[in-house]
Design an enzyme around this catalytic site. Structure first.
Site, PDB file in Angstrom:
ATOM      1  N   LYS A 131      41.625  44.092  45.675  1.00 45.81           N
ATOM      2  CA  LYS A 131      40.741  43.169  45.894  1.00 45.81           C
ATOM      3  C   LYS A 131      40.630  42.647  47.516  1.00 45.81           C
ATOM      4  CE  LYS A 131      38.554  42.318  42.034  1.00 45.81           C
ATOM      5  NZ  LYS A 131      37.170  42.490  42.122  1.00 45.81           N
ATOM      6  N   SER A 188      39.628  32.544  36.667  1.00 44.84           N
ATOM      7  CA  SER A 188      39.568  32.989  35.363  1.00 44.84           C
ATOM      8  C   SER A 188      38.268  32.587  34.889  1.00 44.84           C
ATOM      9  CB  SER A 188      40.681  32.626  34.440  1.00 44.84           C
ATOM     10  OG  SER A 188      41.065  31.271  34.623  1.00 44.84           O
ATOM     11  N   SER A 190      39.799  38.075  43.872  1.00 43.21           N
ATOM     12  CA  SER A 190      40.475  37.473  42.926  1.00 43.21           C
ATOM     13  C   SER A 190      41.483  36.776  43.325  1.00 43.21           C
ATOM     14  CB  SER A 190      41.001  38.685  41.977  1.00 43.21           C
ATOM     15  OG  SER A 190      42.032  38.229  41.261  1.00 43.21           O
ATOM     16  N   ASN A 191      42.162  35.737  42.580  1.00 41.53           N
ATOM     17  CA  ASN A 191      43.345  35.181  42.900  1.00 41.53           C
ATOM     18  C   ASN A 191      44.329  35.995  43.093  1.00 41.53           C
ATOM     19  OD1 ASN A 191      45.050  34.539  40.161  1.00 41.53           O
ATOM     20  ND2 ASN A 191      42.915  35.057  39.810  1.00 41.53           N
ATOM     21  N   ASP A 196      25.386  48.859  35.316  1.00 40.20           N
ATOM     22  CA  ASP A 196      26.707  49.271  34.801  1.00 40.20           C
ATOM     23  C   ASP A 196      26.812  50.727  34.518  1.00 40.20           C
ATOM     24  OD1 ASP A 196      29.293  48.958  33.161  1.00 40.20           O
ATOM     25  OD2 ASP A 196      28.909  46.869  33.763  1.00 40.20           O
ATOM     26  N   SER A 215      38.775  45.455  36.287  1.00 34.63           N
ATOM     27  CA  SER A 215      39.166  43.978  36.318  1.00 34.63           C
ATOM     28  C   SER A 215      40.851  43.721  36.150  1.00 34.63           C
ATOM     29  CB  SER A 215      38.320  43.089  35.662  1.00 34.63           C
ATOM     30  OG  SER A 215      38.524  43.568  34.266  1.00 34.63           O
ATOM     31  N   ARG A 258      47.750  28.201  31.659  1.00 31.18           N
ATOM     32  CA  ARG A 258      47.525  28.654  33.037  1.00 31.18           C
ATOM     33  C   ARG A 258      46.107  28.557  33.507  1.00 31.18           C
ATOM     34  NH1 ARG A 258      46.584  33.316  35.808  1.00 31.18           N
ATOM     35  NH2 ARG A 258      47.179  33.604  38.110  1.00 31.18           N
ATOM     36  N   TYR A 279      46.012  46.202  41.720  1.00 29.75           N
ATOM     37  CA  TYR A 279      44.382  45.348  41.570  1.00 29.75           C
ATOM     38  C   TYR A 279      44.466  44.352  42.735  1.00 29.75           C
ATOM     39  CZ  TYR A 279      41.281  42.127  39.378  1.00 29.75           C
ATOM     40  OH  TYR A 279      40.161  41.144  39.294  1.00 29.75           O
TER      41      TYR A 279
END
Length: 267
Positions: free
Chosen positions: A143, A168, A110-111, A31, A74, A177, A139
């Site tokens: 992805k 998530s 990601s969704n 990182d 993110s 959600r 974003y």
């Protein structure tokens, strides 16, 4: 076995550090942000640097057997940042992995890559994991591009690449959600273990969610790799009883509030 994890100081990387420890496994954590020092006997190696830096990634990939790529921005951000860190950064990561002979790669999608797909349109089975992209933000576009890069590196170089469309992943669902989209940390570890151990998966798109009572996503593709969810966000439902349920486009679309987030504005 040495597993390189990029973005190891992020939310998911932090949650996975203790959960992916195994006898005989070394976790190499990378990182740009500081990482907690390795504990005695933890089996951890630390690398400081950016996924956008080829030299850093070449050093990080050396002698690695597998890669879990969590590094990147993110949330919604400027187009320039999404392009540089998420898209260009993933290409740098994949190329370094290829040159180092890493043959098993897990990419965090990601969704939001399919954010403008409608919830519930696939009926009882849930939205298929390989639904074509309908991103909801810059974003989300990044992805979708990450998935495309994974497909390219599989087809060109024979790398096994599994793209995980994460809902998530937190200790508890983030609001009402999240009762649909939640991936428990323990289930996330089970999912990554399946991605690492499945024989010759080729190129796959799978959903990263728990077997939630309210989930709108198919688990068939992840289960085909050996994933078995043991958690359900419904156990938290009473905690959100006083909160309003999503409405309008937030309820209609997979991306929820991202579908109305101003493009390029950090959220």
């Amino acid at each position: 076995m040495r597993v390189l994890i990029t973005g190891a100081a992020g939310v998911i990387g932090t949650l996975m550090r203790p959960r992916l420890r195994r006898e005989g496994r070394i976790l190499r954590l990378l990182d740009v942000a500081p990482l907690p020092p390795a504990e005695p006997g933890e089996g951890v190696e630390l690398v400081t640097g950016s996924v956008t830096d080829p030299e850093t990634m070449a050093r990080a990939c050396a002698d690695a057997d597998a890669l879990i790529h969590l590094g990147g921005i993110s949330r919604e951000s400027s187009w320039e940042a999404a392009l540089e860190v998420n898209i260009n950064g993933t290409q740098v990561v994949l190329d370094a992995a290829r040159k180092a002979g890493v043959t098993r790669v897990v990419l965090a999608s990601s969704n939001h890559a399919v954010g403008f797909r409608e919830n519930g349109q696939a009926g009882e089975t849930g939205l298929p994991a390989d639904s074509s992209p309908r991103p909801d933000t810059f974003y989300g576009v990044s992805k979708a591009a990450i998935e495309a890069l994974g497909s390219l590196y599989h087809s060109r170089f024979g790398m096994d690449v599994v793209c995980v469309r994460i809902g998530s992943c937190f200790e508890r669902p983030p609001g009402v959600r999240g009762l649909s989209t939640w991936l428990s940390p323990d289930d996330a570890a089970r999912l990554f273990e399946a991605c690492l151990s499945c024989p010759a998966p080729g190129y796959r798109l799978i959903w990263g969610v728990s077997d939630n009572t309210r989930r709108a996503y198919s688990l068939a593709e992840a289960q085909a790799l050996g994933y078995r969810s043991l958690d359900d966000a419904e156990k938290f439902a009473a905690d959100y009883a006083g909160q309003p349920a999503p409405a309008g486009d937030t309820a209609r679309y997979v991306g929820g509030p991202f579908c109305t987030t101003p493009l390029g504005r950090p959220n």
